[in-house]
Design an enzyme around this catalytic site. Structure first.
Site, PDB file in Angstrom:
ATOM      1  N   LYS A  87     -65.418   5.215 -84.277  1.00 40.88           N
ATOM      2  CA  LYS A  87     -66.542   6.133 -84.471  1.00 40.88           C
ATOM      3  C   LYS A  87     -66.360   7.015 -85.700  1.00 40.88           C
ATOM      4  CE  LYS A  87     -68.454   5.917 -79.894  1.00 40.88           C
ATOM      5  NZ  LYS A  87     -67.504   4.962 -79.264  1.00 40.88           N
TER       6      LYS A  87
HETATM    7  C1  LIG Z   1     -67.842   3.810 -78.662  1.00 40.74           C
HETATM    8  C2  LIG Z   1     -66.789   2.768 -78.489  1.00 40.74           C
HETATM    9  C3  LIG Z   1     -67.104   1.406 -78.233  1.00 40.74           C
HETATM   10  C4  LIG Z   1     -68.541   0.936 -78.024  1.00 40.74           C
HETATM   11  O1  LIG Z   1     -69.281   0.959 -79.221  1.00 40.74           O
HETATM   12  P1  LIG Z   1     -70.886   0.857 -79.182  1.00 40.74           P
HETATM   13  O2  LIG Z   1     -71.314   1.121 -80.566  1.00 40.74           O
HETATM   14  O3  LIG Z   1     -71.346   1.912 -78.208  1.00 40.74           O
HETATM   15  O4  LIG Z   1     -71.221  -0.525 -78.714  1.00 40.74           O
HETATM   16  C5  LIG Z   1     -66.076   0.496 -78.134  1.00 40.74           C
HETATM   17  N1  LIG Z   1     -64.788   0.872 -78.264  1.00 40.74           N
HETATM   18  C6  LIG Z   1     -64.433   2.156 -78.504  1.00 40.74           C
HETATM   19  C7  LIG Z   1     -62.998   2.499 -78.614  1.00 40.74           C
HETATM   20  C8  LIG Z   1     -65.420   3.136 -78.638  1.00 40.74           C
HETATM   21  O5  LIG Z   1     -65.061   4.425 -78.869  1.00 40.74           O
END
Ligand SMILES: *Cc1c(COP(=O)(O)O)cnc(C)c1O
Length: 480
Positions: A120
């Site tokens: 993120k």
């Molecule tokens: C947020 C997150 C996801 C999922 O990503 P999306 O964009 O919501 O599909 C997967 N793995 C981790 C570690 C995350 O923080």
């Protein structure tokens, strides 16, 4: 470039207008009016710009891609924002998103070397700089209110810390995040970051955010905004690393590559869909889910069925524990030939009324696989343990639980001659308990996080009470 809503509203907006907004006024999500097509000459030029991850290459590539979608920030400013965001100092490597080879034809793309060790950061760090820039231009302020069970909140705080014009009020369930995640968030001493631990569960936090957002007068007077995953700027930032991964996995611009993406809210893999629509030679886009298999069910059967609280499982890949996939409407809009009225009927009516819709019998459903390259699969706790173990034993690489879901599902969708890139979405240190369960030893900890649990903390514990949270916000910012 203008942006439209997936639910057919005739209005069109520019990038900086939607940057600070959430949903479109008709309840839809914003998408560009079209996806710019990248021809062979441009792809070759971008490969040279990225320069196999030489210093500055990723930032320069990001600028090229973002410029196609952002025409209301002067080019020199946009370039400077990209250069400020994607640095070796922040990501620990000049390539920013290096590939790690496992088997021949199977590799991980490291997206979790940013400040909070989850992918993120890739988008949120850019968002922080874009927010500061745009708020500065407008002479405005924004108070971000969010609820987190871990990754999103810390990524938002590390992106917004010290930014002018922005304050963050982040609610988390008291005592329920992993010790590492608590230490990460609560050790931030920046004055514009407010950690609020709510005596309750994650849903209580989310309910408070909803209540505050529904209090329109409060929302306006205190300039309340969000940074959730439906923000188009976040998605756009994520498009860049599909190109960067592709360039590292290939030598020629015609070679197909498949990606497997650990998925929750469908933000990450939706960025892959955008890259593919732009003409990046992606063969398959494989959606990997955990036990919360809303998306796997759709890609197998055509039925999209939102889960109730009782059917939403708490798993050892918690950032994928979703009951519905908030970005999924974007893909369905494209799948339906960008028919806003039909998208509105499905999401705004059928889904809202019945909790599901079914495209299984509709001829467009076959397009999801045939025309858009989507595949899917599901992984369980036992699969995660086995995958973490086998990757560690065979390759000496420790992967986190979400990435393990990706590797497990990727194995089921490999084709001879087509490299498979699995997106690594977090580092194992964030989910230490499961690593110990799988390997009998604790995960490696990057040096900069030594002793983080012992740092002083800045967190305010409060009851699960909307009025109390509003009073706290009011006491810590001036109304307009
Ligand atoms: C947020 C997150 C996801 C999922 O990503 P999306 O964009 O919501 O599909 C997967 N793995 C981790 C570690 C995350 O923080």
């Amino acid at each position: 470039m203008r942006y439209l809503s997936t639910r057919g509203d005739p209005g069109r907006k520019r990038f900086c207008e939607i940057l600070l907004e959430g949903l479109a006024p008709d309840g839809g999500l914003y998408l560009p009016e079209h996806y710019p097509r990248v021809d062979a000459a441009t792809l070759a030029r971008w490969r040279a710009v990225f320069n196999n991850g030489a210093p500055g290459g990723y930032a320069a590539l990001a600028f090229e891609i973002l410029s196609l979608y952002i025409d209301d920030i002067p080019a020199a400013d946009l370039r400077a924002l990209c250069e400020k965001t994607y640095t070796e100092a922040v990501y620990g490597t000049p390539q920013i998103v290096p590939l790690k080879r496992l088997d021949p034809g199977l590799c991980l793309e490291a997206l979790s070397n940013g400040p909070t060790l989850a992918f993120k950061d890739m988008a949120m760090q850019l968002l922080g700089n874009l927010f500061e820039y745009e708020l500065g231009r407008r002479g405005a302020e924004l108070n971000i209110l969010g609820a987190t069970s871990g990754d999103t909140g810390s990524a938002a705080e590390y992106a917004m810390r010290g930014k002018k014009g922005v304050r963050v009020f982040m609610l988390s369930p008291h005592g329920r995040m992993s010790p590492f995640q608590q230490a990460q968030m609560f050790s931030l001493m920046d004055e514009n970051i407010h950690n609020i631990a709510i005596a309750g569960v994650f849903d209580d936090c989310q309910d408070i955010v909803k209540n505050v957002s529904n209090d329109l007068a409060f929302k306006r007077d205190y300039r309340i905004g969000t940074v959730n995953s439906i923000n188009w700027a976040r998605l756009l930032a994520q498009v860049v690393y599909y190109f960067a991964g592709y360039f590292q996995a290939t030598v020629k611009d015609t070679e197909p590559v498949s990606f497997t993406v650990p998925s929750g809210n469908f933000g990450n893999v939706c960025a892959g869909h955008v890259a593919r629509q732009m003409g990046l030679p992606i063969d398959k886009l494989v959606v990997a889910t955990n036990e919360n298999d809303v998306l796997d069910e759709f890609f197998r059967t055509g039925t999209y069925r939102v889960r109730g609280a009782a059917d939403t499982h708490e798993t050892s890949s918690p950032s994928m524990d979703i009951s519905k996939a908030s970005n999924f409407e974007r893909f369905v809009f494209d799948l339906l030939g960008r028919d806003g009225a039909r998208t509105k009927a499905l999401f705004g009516d059928t889904l809202a009324r019945t909790g599901r819709f079914d495209l299984g019998a509709d001829p467009v459903f076959a397009d999801a696989a045939r025309r858009y390259g989507f595949r899917s699969g599901k992984s369980t706790h036992a699969d995660r343990l086995a995958t973490i173990r086998s990757v560690f034993e065979r390759h000496g690489v420790m992967i986190d639980t979400h990435t393990a879901d990706g590797v497990k599902v990727a194995q089921e969708h490999r084709d001879a001659g087509v490299p498979m890139v699995v997106l690594e979405t977090a580092l194992p240190i964030k989910f230490a308990d499961t690593i110990v369960e799988a390997l009998g030893r604790p995960p490696e900890r990057p040096a900069r996080f030594e002793g983080i649990e012992d740092l002083p903390r800045r967190v305010h514990v409060m009851p699960a009470d909307t009025a109390a949270v509003q009073a706290y916000i009011a006491a810590h910012c001036k109304p307009v």
